[in-house]
Scaffold this active site. Structure first.
Site, PDB file in Angstrom:
ATOM      1  N   ASP A  64      66.957  56.531  38.698  1.00 12.51           N
ATOM      2  CA  ASP A  64      65.911  56.823  39.679  1.00 12.51           C
ATOM      3  C   ASP A  64      65.141  58.100  39.348  1.00 12.51           C
ATOM      4  O   ASP A  64      64.235  58.490  40.095  1.00 12.51           O
ATOM      5  CB  ASP A  64      66.491  56.897  41.100  1.00 12.51           C
ATOM      6  N   HIS A 268      64.574  63.375  48.362  1.00 17.87           N
ATOM      7  CA  HIS A 268      65.675  62.565  47.824  1.00 17.87           C
ATOM      8  C   HIS A 268      66.534  61.996  48.959  1.00 17.87           C
ATOM      9  O   HIS A 268      67.756  62.006  48.934  1.00 17.87           O
ATOM     10  CB  HIS A 268      66.542  63.383  46.857  1.00 17.87           C
TER      11      HIS A 268
END
EC number: 3.1.26.11
Length: 301
Positions: A64, A268
């Site tokens: 990611d 995040h």
């Protein structure tokens, strides 16, 4: 200093959220920080010129944070890029990217430079006359670095009234900006402090993702203008943060407070939560000046 959030959610891309990627503009320099899937689509959506990206900083080799890199590199090739491209990241990133390019017979027509990192101590990885970039060693499940971007404000502000009063020619203005004293025709020396004002305080941006709560990084972050710190979980799931080596919003706020940061930027986020505002609410119980990152958000500091 301008920051564009291309993606700021954890783990997997969704139709409404994107994994980590940011563009930082500082001192007329543009830096891409992390490159999760969908980065080049987000660059287009946010009308950011691909040609301005010359330096890409990858924090670690979890998907990611870098699975969009080979696609972006390939698109640069299709756009007939000529300018050099520099990629900074953990040792192994060169092997991963070049293997994909080799097996797909997709070699670049531009120079591609990899700066592989292994040190567990902070080090300077980029520097020019206006900006310096240092690593911030982080603690995660794989080798990880954050990055600290620092302005080099060495240009002083001209005191035009004083300069005109001494009848100093315009050809000396640049010398004066960079701290030079001036000798007049009659031999008198005019010290720089009588011809200039102090420059604006230098701005700084610290990118910290992904990491467990770690106070050892605080000396590197001291008095930072903006601290981006991952906040994958809320305090109620602190046990998951410990297990996965991530941080909570409250822990990010503790780091910001201890570092005397001006602004804390959270991101995040785990997609298990329905509202990211909960991260801000939790962090503000510890640190007041908290901003939430979100996909497509532009922030000027």
């Amino acid at each position: 200093m301008k920051l564009t959030i291309l993606g700021c959610y954890a783990a997997t891309p969704r139709t409404i959220t994107n994994p980590t990627s940011q563009v930082l503009e500082i001192k007329n320099r543009m830096f891409l920080i992390d490159c999760g899937e969908g980065t080049q689509v987000q660059l287009r959506k946010n009308k950011i010129k691909f040609s301005r990206i010359e330096h890409i900083f990858i924090s670690h080799l979890h998907g990611d944070h870098f699975y969009g890199l080979v696609g972006l590199i390939s698109t640069f090739m299709l756009l007939n890029r000529q300018a050099d491209l520099h990629v900074y990241g953990p040792k192994g990133i060169k092997e991963i990217i070049l293997l994909q390019l080799r097996l797909s017979n997709s070699y670049t027509g531009y120079n591609l430079y990899f700066h592989e990192l292994e040190s567990t101590e902070s080090e300077v990885v980029y520097e020019d006359e206006k900006v310096v970039v240092k690593t911030i060693p982080l603690k995660h499940r794989v080798y990880t670095n954050g990055y600290l971007f620092l302005e080099k404000n060495i240009e002083r502000k001209l005191n035009i009234d004083a300069i005109l009063n001494h009848d100093i020619d315009v050809v000396y203005y640049n010398k004066i900006k960079y701290g030079g004293d001036i000798t007049l025709e009659d031999g008198r020396v005019i010290p720089n402090e009588k011809l200039t004002f102090d420059p604006e305080p230098a701005k700084s941006y610290a990118f910290c993702s992904d990491t467990v709560y770690d106070e050892s990084i605080i000396p590197l972050l001291e008095n930072v203008t903006v601290l981006y710190h991952e906040s994958t979980f809320l305090d109620s799931e602190e046990y998951l943060a410990e297990k996965t080596m991530h941080s909570t919003a409250k822990q990010a706020a503790k780091i910001a407070k201890l570092a005397n940061a001006e602004i804390l930027l959270l991101g995040h986020y785990s997609t298990r939560y329905d509202k990211i505002e909960r991260f801000q609410e939790e962090a503000q119980t510890v640190f007041t000046n908290v901003i939430l990152a979100d996909d497509g958000k532009e922030i000027e500091f």
